[in-house]
Design an enzyme around this catalytic site. Structure first.
Site: not given
Length: 503
Positions: A243, A171-172, A291, A351, A26
């Site tokens: 995450y 995204n999201e 992700e 990432q 990103e």
């Protein structure tokens, strides 16, 4: 600790999509600028891309890479990154409160990806922009010639189209923090209309709709149901993000979060099946886990910093120093993706460089591989083929996030063309070695160990760094062998093993 089990050739889960080992990068922090791109660096090529970083990237054999974001994409004007560099505008990136110079845009990144041997997965801005801008972006990228946007690309020195097939629809979009955040039905309608337009331009396009940002969102999993009911037959994947951290320093609970991830995947697979049945559809939608990574070491500090700094260019952000414990967790998570490969077809480590990344690079200085680089590389190199079910009888433990967690975490992949079975095993026990007895069934002839790599014997908090780049890395293993059709031997406590068998 005694562990018995069996692998049978014909008890398969799915053929693994190579894109299970993809990555994400990103325009954030130093991922692009002084990560992959740093003109003037001693290792930079004529285009400004760091070749020391490129060497590490190539060694991962990454199939696809998601770009340019991330939160960044929800206010991104892709047109800012094309044309002469000295005429490109500097913009304020609202997602990460920094300046974006636009010196790397779609054409520069496409050149880098081609050089690295990686296919692009492009994300369109459905936050501050919409269908029209997404359509224009695809026309610039994919149409051969004879139109405004395709001829503009040609005028920029790119004669042939890139033929990008994978496109993320925002995204999201479930996240209130997202620029242009939308309610589920609103987003689902926009995604459906955008998907139809993009499929009209590129009939073979694979379209990825936004699922939940994580499984703790208050709208999860209702978000997925509502969104898919709006766009199910026009999309091919739904994205999941998650995450992981261990702020409490409870190692076994940290490892148990892999089980939590399995529940997350299973729940969304169930939502997909429900919507498919409700719509009486023959179309299949799969999961794109685009992700995932460990992120907690600097999360609180970074959260304080980036909200107050004064619009810097490429600031240090989310630059985690990964330790040996993180490497073991990443190995377990990759095992879970292999075991769920019937539903998870694409997954992207987030990432790739500097920002929560397996590769780190100092501005003007060296690059090195972090601890998590190695299980990611071993899975990418040896985890392609057909995922096999592993029947395992091992001691278990209970923790906060899950009960009956096996101390031994195992996946297996059969490469029929090469005639190999690769076993990936993580012994999560804090003190006890695992005495493994694993039966192989359905394979002809004598099996033999052709490669054994192991990561073991390190302090859980130990890291790699510019002054110790290879402190933690795989080494040749020992103590495992074939006794007839049984793989037997010792797996050290707190270890990761990749065992390749010729069958």
């Amino acid at each position: 600790m005694r562990v018995t089990g069996a692998i049978q050739r014909d008890f398969a889960i799915a053929d693994i999509d190579d894109r299970l080992y993809s990555a994400f990068i990103e325009h954030m922090g130093r991922a692009i600028y002084s990560g992959i791109y740093e003109p003037g660096h001693p290792e930079a090529d004529a285009n400004g891309f760091r070749q020391d970083v490129m060497r590490f990237v190539r060694e991962l054999h990454i199939p696809a890479i998601r770009y340019p974001g991330g939160n960044f994409v929800s206010a991104y004007r892709w047109e800012d990154g094309i044309g002469p560099k000295d005429q490109r505008p500097v913009r304020l990136d609202l997602a990460w409160r920094s300046k974006e110079t636009n010196q790397v845009g779609i054409n520069e990144f496409a050149g880098w990806a081609k050089d690295a041997g990686i296919d692009m997965m492009l994300a369109v801005n459905l936050g501050s922009r919409g269908l029209e801008e997404a359509r224009n972006f695809m026309e610039y990228v994919n149409h051969p010639s004879g139109t405004h946007w395709s001829d503009l690309r040609r005028s920029h020195g790119v004669e042939k189209p890139y033929d990008v097939s994978m496109w993320c629809l925002g995204n999201e979009m479930d996240g209130p923090w997202q620029i242009g955040h939308k309610e589920a039905k609103e987003y689902g309608r926009l995604a459906d209309e955008t998907a139809k337009a993009l499929k009209g331009l590129t009939p073979g396009a694979e379209l990825i709709v936004c699922g939940s940002s994580n499984d703790q969102m208050p709208t999860y999993p209702e978000w997925e149901r509502v969104v898919l009911e709006e766009c199910y037959d026009n999309v091919h994947y739904i994205s999941l993000h998650k995450y992981f951290g261990n702020s409490s320093r409870d190692t076994l609970n940290f490892f148990g979060k892999v089980e939590e991830t399995g529940r997350y995947i299973g729940a969304i697979a169930g939502v997909i099946d429900y919507v498919k049945a409700k719509r009486r559809s023959k179309h299949d939608v799969f999961i794109c886990f685009d992700e995932w990574n460990v992120w907690y070491h600097r999360r609180e500090e970074d959260s304080r910093n980036w909200r107050t700094w004064d619009w810097p260019e490429a600031p240090a952000l989310l630059e985690e120093d990964y330790n040996f414990e993180d490497a073991l967790f990443v190995a377990c998570l990759l095992n879970e993706f292999i075991r769920r490969s019937d539903r998870v077809r694409i997954a992207c480590i987030a990432q790739l460089v500097n920002v929560i990344a397996p590769i780190r690079a100092e501005r003007g200085g060296p690059a090195w591989r972090q601890t998590i680089y190695w299980p990611y590389q071993l899975a990418s190199l040896h985890g392609r083929g057909r995922a096999l079910r592993v029947a395992l009888d091992a001691p278990t433990y209970d923790c906060e996030v899950a009960d009956d967690v096996s101390y031994l975490d195992v996946s297996a992949v059969h490469d029929r063309q090469a005639g190999t079975v690769t076993v990936f095993a993580v012994n999560r026990h804090l003190t006890e070695d695992a005495e493994l007895d694993l039966a192989l069934g359905g394979f002809d002839g004598e099996a033999r160990v052709v490669e054994h790599q192991v990561m073991a014997g390190h302090d859980l908090r130990a890291t790699n760094g510019p002054d110790r780049p290879d402190a933690i890395r795989p080494v040749a293993g020992s103590g495992l062998g074939l006794d007839g059709s049984r793989l037997r031997g010792r797996l050290p406590a707190l270890s990761y093993s990749m065992i390749k068998l010729a069958v």
